[in-house]
Design an enzyme around this catalytic site. Sequence first.
Site, PDB file in Angstrom:
ATOM      1  N   HIS A 137      -4.462  -2.661  11.435  1.00  0.00           N
ATOM      2  CA  HIS A 137      -5.027  -1.668  10.522  1.00  0.00           C
ATOM      3  C   HIS A 137      -6.515  -1.897  10.302  1.00  0.00           C
ATOM      4  CE1 HIS A 137      -1.010  -0.352   8.450  1.00  0.00           C
ATOM      5  NE2 HIS A 137      -1.021  -0.160   9.747  1.00  0.00           N
ATOM      6  N   TYR A 190      -2.530   1.134  -1.996  1.00  0.00           N
ATOM      7  CA  TYR A 190      -2.490   0.407  -3.271  1.00  0.00           C
ATOM      8  C   TYR A 190      -2.734   1.440  -4.361  1.00  0.00           C
ATOM      9  CZ  TYR A 190      -2.854  -4.063  -0.783  1.00  0.00           C
ATOM     10  OH  TYR A 190      -2.624  -5.144   0.030  1.00  0.00           O
ATOM     11  N   PRO A 194       1.070 -11.808  -5.319  1.00  0.00           N
ATOM     12  CA  PRO A 194       1.145 -11.207  -3.980  1.00  0.00           C
ATOM     13  C   PRO A 194       0.094 -10.141  -3.659  1.00  0.00           C
ATOM     14  CG  PRO A 194       2.963 -10.456  -5.360  1.00  0.00           C
ATOM     15  CD  PRO A 194       2.275 -11.539  -6.118  1.00  0.00           C
ATOM     16  N   LYS A 215      -2.210 -13.029   0.291  1.00  0.00           N
ATOM     17  CA  LYS A 215      -2.955 -14.179   0.811  1.00  0.00           C
ATOM     18  C   LYS A 215      -2.093 -15.414   1.092  1.00  0.00           C
ATOM     19  CE  LYS A 215      -7.070 -12.491   1.018  1.00  0.00           C
ATOM     20  NZ  LYS A 215      -7.128 -11.776   2.302  1.00  0.00           N
ATOM     21  N   TYR A 222     -10.472  -9.219   1.917  1.00  0.00           N
ATOM     22  CA  TYR A 222      -9.162  -8.743   2.352  1.00  0.00           C
ATOM     23  C   TYR A 222      -8.880  -9.142   3.798  1.00  0.00           C
ATOM     24  CZ  TYR A 222      -5.151  -5.542   2.303  1.00  0.00           C
ATOM     25  OH  TYR A 222      -3.894  -5.017   2.341  1.00  0.00           O
TER      26      TYR A 222
END
Length: 388
Positions: free
Chosen positions: A72, A200, A290, A294, A382
């Site tokens: 992605h 998200y 979560p 990570k 990220y």
Amino acid sequence: MRTRIGIVGAGPAGLMLSHLLHRAGIESIVVEARSRQYCEARIRAGLIEQWAADMLVETGVGARMQRESMVHDGIHMAFGGALHRIDFHKLVGKRVTIYGQQEVVKDLIAQRLADGGQILFEASDVALHGIDGRNPKITFTHEGRAQEIDCDFIGGCDGFHGVCRPSIPDGVLTTYDREYPFGWLGILAKTTPVADELIYAYHPRGFALFSMRGPTLVRYYLQCAPDENLDLWPDEKIWDELETRLGGTRPLPRGPLVEKIIAPMRSFVAEPMQHGRLFLAGDSAHIVPPTGAKGMNLAFADVRVLSRALAEFYRSGASDLLESYSQTCLRRVWKAQRFSWWMTRLFHQFPDETPFDKKRQVAELDYLASSEVAATSLAENYVGLPVE
Ligand code: DHB
């Protein structure tokens, strides 16, 4: 039994440590309390930072991941009834790989066994001895017999509830702990993804996340009470709630659930990550909430540092990399703690929040959606900060 490195725990940390050591010509034995089947079925997040995906490929355990994973370039944020995309590849030139943690575990177990590695599953009464001296030992019962592994060093990779961290004498560790006043209800369902990348979602009713595992397997999470009763969540209610929180802009493709769990949310760090000849790695030393996924990435970063330090020790006798292990890892751990806490704070509803807090939260989302500078910081963390 005798080996150089005794490893407790056959999760991502222990298996990857054993694999990296093998590639450096260093023998190890892995001892695991659970069965192989349990380890291979234990569902966790499914997001691999770019350097970690590269490491899997470069060390010869990435072939199935390359065939079956999805790469992605970015994520979507949902708030205020609209989707906003953050393009990691455009902002920082990196990507993430979507591939279930248990698939990585399966690949690592298969590779260790193919390379002649020893993994002793279903070992009970595991205990550590002599970690303060030069000849530490792991004792346990395996296939009905009492066993001992004499080794030079122990890798404590047995998770938050394992025996390794509590084997360190009282007064040595400082712990930093934070619990969150909510959990995640997670489902795995057989249906098609609603979007091409993760979503998200910030919503007044609570956070929601859309993720996926393949063209016909999806993963969703809903913010819930920490002690949520799953009986109160029939499948249709879960789908309805997900649809509402993910923005309501489009219907979710529904399908049969294959898993339903409650995940706890906590931040935890134990310092230092080493005592004597015991080196803690992964969840035995630190837990992240979560949000941002990570956990496994941090475990991989720890064992990469540890395997290099051990390789240097056996090559030259120099122990400075071993001595700086904890300090080296903790710099990354705390940055991942900060990011995971920040993502959690950004997207969740906190029970003690004031109207001011909520306005500030939405302003922060709007800032991320409208500023390249703000989005770049999210993207950099990220996809994974640079590794040592
Ligand atoms: C997944 C889990 C996460 O916590 C996250 O931030 C992204 C993806 C997952 O399970 O796919």
